[in-house]
Design a protein around this motif. Structure first.
Motif, PDB file in Angstrom:
ATOM      1  N   LEU A  51      -8.823   2.766 -75.995  1.00 26.96           N
ATOM      2  CA  LEU A  51      -8.727   4.108 -76.574  1.00 26.96           C
ATOM      3  C   LEU A  51      -8.423   4.061 -78.065  1.00 26.96           C
ATOM      4  N   VAL A  52      -7.571   3.131 -78.476  1.00 28.16           N
ATOM      5  CA  VAL A  52      -7.214   3.014 -79.889  1.00 28.16           C
ATOM      6  C   VAL A  52      -8.412   2.549 -80.716  1.00 28.16           C
ATOM      7  N   PHE A  53      -9.147   1.543 -80.204  1.00 27.45           N
ATOM      8  CA  PHE A  53     -10.300   1.034 -80.947  1.00 27.45           C
ATOM      9  C   PHE A  53     -11.432   2.061 -81.006  1.00 27.45           C
ATOM     10  N   ASN A  54     -11.631   2.819 -79.940  1.00 25.07           N
ATOM     11  CA  ASN A  54     -12.649   3.858 -79.882  1.00 25.07           C
ATOM     12  C   ASN A  54     -14.029   3.328 -80.287  1.00 25.07           C
ATOM     13  N   ASP A  55     -14.353   2.133 -79.794  1.00 24.45           N
ATOM     14  CA  ASP A  55     -15.635   1.493 -80.096  1.00 24.45           C
ATOM     15  C   ASP A  55     -16.106   0.777 -78.831  1.00 24.45           C
ATOM     16  N   VAL A  56     -17.364   1.002 -78.459  1.00 28.81           N
ATOM     17  CA  VAL A  56     -17.873   0.436 -77.215  1.00 28.81           C
ATOM     18  C   VAL A  56     -17.884  -1.092 -77.265  1.00 28.81           C
ATOM     19  N   LYS A  57     -18.265  -1.679 -78.392  1.00 30.30           N
ATOM     20  CA  LYS A  57     -18.319  -3.141 -78.491  1.00 30.30           C
ATOM     21  C   LYS A  57     -16.932  -3.756 -78.324  1.00 30.30           C
ATOM     22  N   LYS A  58     -15.961  -3.168 -78.968  1.00 31.71           N
ATOM     23  CA  LYS A  58     -14.593  -3.686 -78.839  1.00 31.71           C
ATOM     24  C   LYS A  58     -14.045  -3.457 -77.440  1.00 31.71           C
ATOM     25  N   VAL A  74     -12.582  -6.302 -74.870  1.00 29.46           N
ATOM     26  CA  VAL A  74     -11.296  -6.211 -74.168  1.00 29.46           C
ATOM     27  C   VAL A  74     -11.521  -6.336 -72.667  1.00 29.46           C
ATOM     28  N   ASN A  75     -12.556  -5.685 -72.166  1.00 27.81           N
ATOM     29  CA  ASN A  75     -12.867  -5.755 -70.747  1.00 27.81           C
ATOM     30  C   ASN A  75     -13.251  -7.166 -70.328  1.00 27.81           C
ATOM     31  N   ALA A  76     -13.947  -7.885 -71.182  1.00 28.49           N
ATOM     32  CA  ALA A  76     -14.307  -9.275 -70.883  1.00 28.49           C
ATOM     33  C   ALA A  76     -13.059 -10.150 -70.777  1.00 28.49           C
ATOM     34  N   ALA A  77     -12.087  -9.894 -71.631  1.00 31.03           N
ATOM     35  CA  ALA A  77     -10.835 -10.658 -71.552  1.00 31.03           C
ATOM     36  C   ALA A  77     -10.108 -10.360 -70.243  1.00 31.03           C
TER      37      ALA A  77
END
Length: 93
Positions: A34-41, A45-48
């Motif tokens: 939510l803080v990054f508000n960017d799909v790539k980021k 995060v989801n990959a981690a």
């Protein structure tokens, strides 16, 4: 309250603690997205998080199995290990 905490099995406490740590990591990841508000980021995060889930499951299962090792026969431990292997195989294939 103190008496209740002393009555909990240490293995159960460790397993629950691992799940609480996992929940904190998941919640932190959601907030980061939510803080990054960017799909790539968010995907990064989801990959981690894809590493965290199976790792927590394996550690939690290991704690439980180590506490039950003296109560289970080798054949039953083998079946449990086979079940865990099949779960991990299904996750990664």
């Amino acid at each position: 309250m103190k008496h209740w905490l002393r009555s909990i099995d240490p293995s159960v406490m460790a397993m629950a603690g691992m799940r609480m740590v996992s929940a904190f990591i998941e919640l932190s990841a959601a907030l980061l997205m939510l803080v990054f508000n960017d799909v790539k980021k968010a995907l990064a995060v989801n990959a981690a998080l894809a590493v965290v889930g199976p790792t927590v499951m394996m550690v939690t299962m290991a704690i439980g199995l180590l506490s039950l090792a003296d109560e289970l026969s080798f054949s039953r431990l083998g079946l449990v290990a086979l079940g865990i292997a099949l779960i991990l195989f299904a996750i990664y294939k």
